[in-house]
Design a protein around this motif. Structure first.
Motif, PDB file in Angstrom:
ATOM      1  N   PRO A  97       0.806  -1.230   0.000  1.00  0.00           N
ATOM      2  CA  PRO A  97       0.000   0.000   0.000  1.00  0.00           C
ATOM      3  C   PRO A  97       0.835   1.273   0.000  1.00  0.00           C
ATOM      4  O   PRO A  97       0.413   2.291  -0.551  1.00  0.00           O
ATOM      5  CB  PRO A  97      -0.835  -0.118   1.287  1.00  0.00           C
ATOM      6  N   GLN A 116       0.381   4.027  -2.682  1.00  0.00           N
ATOM      7  CA  GLN A 116      -0.032   5.337  -2.184  1.00  0.00           C
ATOM      8  C   GLN A 116       0.886   6.437  -2.707  1.00  0.00           C
ATOM      9  O   GLN A 116       0.432   7.551  -2.996  1.00  0.00           O
ATOM     10  CB  GLN A 116      -0.029   5.327  -0.651  1.00  0.00           C
ATOM     11  N   SER A 142      -6.418   6.436   0.799  1.00  0.00           N
ATOM     12  CA  SER A 142      -5.858   6.290   2.147  1.00  0.00           C
ATOM     13  C   SER A 142      -6.926   5.859   3.141  1.00  0.00           C
ATOM     14  O   SER A 142      -6.680   5.006   4.003  1.00  0.00           O
ATOM     15  CB  SER A 142      -5.224   7.612   2.598  1.00  0.00           C
ATOM     16  N   ILE A 158      -7.891   2.077   2.472  1.00  0.00           N
ATOM     17  CA  ILE A 158      -6.823   1.149   2.872  1.00  0.00           C
ATOM     18  C   ILE A 158      -6.674   1.133   4.392  1.00  0.00           C
ATOM     19  O   ILE A 158      -6.502   0.065   5.006  1.00  0.00           O
ATOM     20  CB  ILE A 158      -5.485   1.547   2.205  1.00  0.00           C
ATOM     21  N   THR A 159      -6.751   2.305   5.028  1.00  0.00           N
ATOM     22  CA  THR A 159      -6.542   2.394   6.469  1.00  0.00           C
ATOM     23  C   THR A 159      -7.733   1.871   7.260  1.00  0.00           C
ATOM     24  O   THR A 159      -7.570   1.085   8.198  1.00  0.00           O
ATOM     25  CB  THR A 159      -6.255   3.852   6.876  1.00  0.00           C
ATOM     26  N   VAL A 186      -9.945  -1.759   4.575  1.00  0.00           N
ATOM     27  CA  VAL A 186      -9.043  -2.903   4.398  1.00  0.00           C
ATOM     28  C   VAL A 186      -8.302  -3.205   5.697  1.00  0.00           C
ATOM     29  O   VAL A 186      -8.087  -4.377   6.045  1.00  0.00           O
ATOM     30  CB  VAL A 186      -8.044  -2.634   3.251  1.00  0.00           C
ATOM     31  N   CYS A 191     -11.369  -3.179  -4.136  1.00  0.00           N
ATOM     32  CA  CYS A 191     -10.522  -3.893  -3.171  1.00  0.00           C
ATOM     33  C   CYS A 191     -11.080  -5.269  -2.797  1.00  0.00           C
ATOM     34  O   CYS A 191     -10.431  -6.011  -2.057  1.00  0.00           O
ATOM     35  CB  CYS A 191     -10.356  -3.059  -1.900  1.00  0.00           C
ATOM     36  N   LEU A 221      -2.394  -3.105  -7.162  1.00  0.00           N
ATOM     37  CA  LEU A 221      -2.388  -3.617  -5.787  1.00  0.00           C
ATOM     38  C   LEU A 221      -3.021  -5.007  -5.714  1.00  0.00           C
ATOM     39  O   LEU A 221      -2.513  -5.899  -5.016  1.00  0.00           O
ATOM     40  CB  LEU A 221      -3.142  -2.637  -4.882  1.00  0.00           C
TER      41      LEU A 221
END
Length: 487
Positions: free
Chosen positions: A54, A58, A73, A76-77, A80, A159, A218
């Motif tokens: 990531p 990023q 962000s 993902i934070t 995920v 994702c 990704l």
């Protein structure tokens, strides 16, 4: 057969006592340290590489635009990060059982355990899928702007393939770790990071596919890493532990589900603890400077955590191996070696951070105000890292002892009933700001560490070895009897 098993275990204990008495501490320490590093070394490389997935993506997304970077962000934070934390934790249960079976020389059980874990984790992954589907209302509920929440929903849907790759990646990783074969995890993760860089450059910089190019890259990185490990396991490189697909994996799903769920909750409570620190800074003065400085400290902590988390896994495997083999004294000695090694590394990192205290933030920002806040927080960061070098090892011990449920309860009490309230009190009532909040949370971690030390100290290792041997025999005999049934 039962009498023969008791005799063989008694002989093993006698042999173990003789070997321990006949060798000096330093020699035994070096031998055990070699076994630990064989697992932990590859684990550190693997974790650093996958942490880079990531981060690399990023960095490319940041050149697309601030709006896209914010959406990427957050997904993902928050999204995920939460779901993967649950799946990682649930995969820990597989490592516990595989380590015990491998130590007890029931190698054929590892493949059955892994298939059982796949069934449980696939079902769980489908169950939490609505988090990805309903990202927009969830983020709006958390106070995110409408435009960012809307774009985040599109990112979240992209994702989902990565979400299902975690089911297989983390279980394959634990399966290989229990046999000290996780070098393939380090190699495949490094290759995945290389592919990620190349694909990000092609899809974003050359072909201008923007944010969706980043997400494709990704997904490919994670699936490439997972497929390499899957091929290694199923195509002949693990002949003793993988015997092909079996319907026996559907037997005793319920005990496996309970242990997996306890492991998932245990690790999620751990992962989300210091993220609460960011949420608690919303009412502080100069909140923008604080929010900019905290991620710098937490990013350093996240990268450093690759080391103690690798020792968590290696300690869990070694304790499980030795208890499964009926060697409780060696299991205890493994705990001592792992704790000393990890604590020594933590002390070295503490010294390094204090020495570079005034330089840490300059790597990440040119803002003098942010640099000053990071300078003040560096001392707390250093002591957090020192404490976290011991605590994960103790968690690894409890995982090897199948005590995930107890650790989950300890995490709830120490983190969310002691650390968070105490941090709020120091930060907001006593006006110590972010330092007070962090100090309170360190106190929660400290109490948790002492609680884990007490559990390890009070463990009856010989009794636990007998219990684990009985459980492994029960699982094995169940599979054998079913395999011998007439159709």
């Amino acid at each position: 057969m039962e009498e023969e098993g008791s005799i063989s275990r008694a002989l093993m204990d006698g042999e173990e006592t003789e070997q321990i008495a006949s060798s000096d501490f330093f020699t035994r320490f070096c031998i055990e340290s070699k076994s630990l590093w064989k697992i932990a070394g590859a684990g550190i490389c693997s974790r650093l590489a996958t942490l880079g997935f990531p981060v690399i993506t990023q960095a490319f997304v940041g050149h697309i635009g601030d709006f896209e970077l914010a959406a990427f962000s957050i997904v993902i934070t928050v999204v995920v990060g939460f779901t993967s934390g649950l799946l990682i934790g649930m995969g820990i249960a597989l490592g516990t059982l595989c380590g015990q079976a491998y130590g007890a020389h029931r190698e054929h059980m590892l493949g059955i355990y892994m298939q059982c874990s796949w069934i449980v984790l696939i079902g769980f992954a489908v169950t939490i899928l609505p988090i990805y589907v309903f990202t927009t209302p969830l983020l709006k509920l958390l106070g995110q702007p409408d435009d960012i929440a809307d774009l985040s929903a599109k990112v979240s849907l992209w994702c989902i393939p990565m979400h299902f790759s975690f089911v297989f990646y983390y279980t394959l990783n634990r399966f290989l770790q229990s046999q000290s074969k996780n070098f393939i995890a380090a190699w495949s993760s490094t290759l995945g990071a290389f592919f990620n860089i190349i694909l990000c450059w092609l899809l974003i910089s050359k072909w201008s596919m923007g944010l969706y190019g980043a997400l494709i890259s990704l997904n490919i990185a994670w699936w490439t890493t997972m497929i390499i490990q899957y091929v290694y396991v199923t195509c002949g490189w693990c002949p003793d532990t993988w015997k092909g697909y079996s319907k026996e994996a559907f037997v005793d799903i319920w005990p496996f589900l309970k242990l997996s769920t306890a492991s998932g909750v245990m690790l999620c409570l751990e992962i989300w603890y210091y993220r609460v620190l960011v949420l608690m800074t919303g009412n502080l003065k100069d909140v923008e400077v604080v929010v900019d400085s905290l991620p710098i400290c937490l990013n350093i902590k996240s990268w450093e955590m690759a080391i103690p988390l690798a020792f968590l896994a290696s300690t869990s495997v070694r304790v499980g191996n030795e208890l499964g083999a009926g060697k409780p004294k060696r299991a205890k000695f493994s705990v001592i070696v792992s704790t000393i090694t990890s604590a020594t590394i933590g002390l070295a990192l503490l010294t390094l951070i204090l020495a570079l205290q005034s330089e840490l933030a300059k790597i990440f920002t040119d803002s003098v105000a942010v640099q000053n806040v990071v300078y003040k927080l560096a001392i707390l960061l250093a002591f957090t890292i020192m404490l976290n070098s011991i605590q994960p090892v103790l968690i690894g011990v409890t995982v090897g002892l199948e005590r995930q449920v107890i650790v989950a309860y300890i995490n709830i009490v120490c983190y969310y009933m002691i650390g968070v309230p105490f941090g709020f009190l120091l930060g907001n009532v006593f006006h110590l700001g972010v330092k007070g909040i962090w100090l309170g949370m360190i106190c929660g971690t400290g109490v948790q560490t002492f609680a884990l030390m007490f559990i390890v100290w009070r463990t009856d290792w010989h009794m636990k070895a007998k219990t684990i041997a009985s459980n492994v025999d029960r699982w094995s005999s169940t599979k054998v009897s079913e395999g011998n049934e007439e159709p």
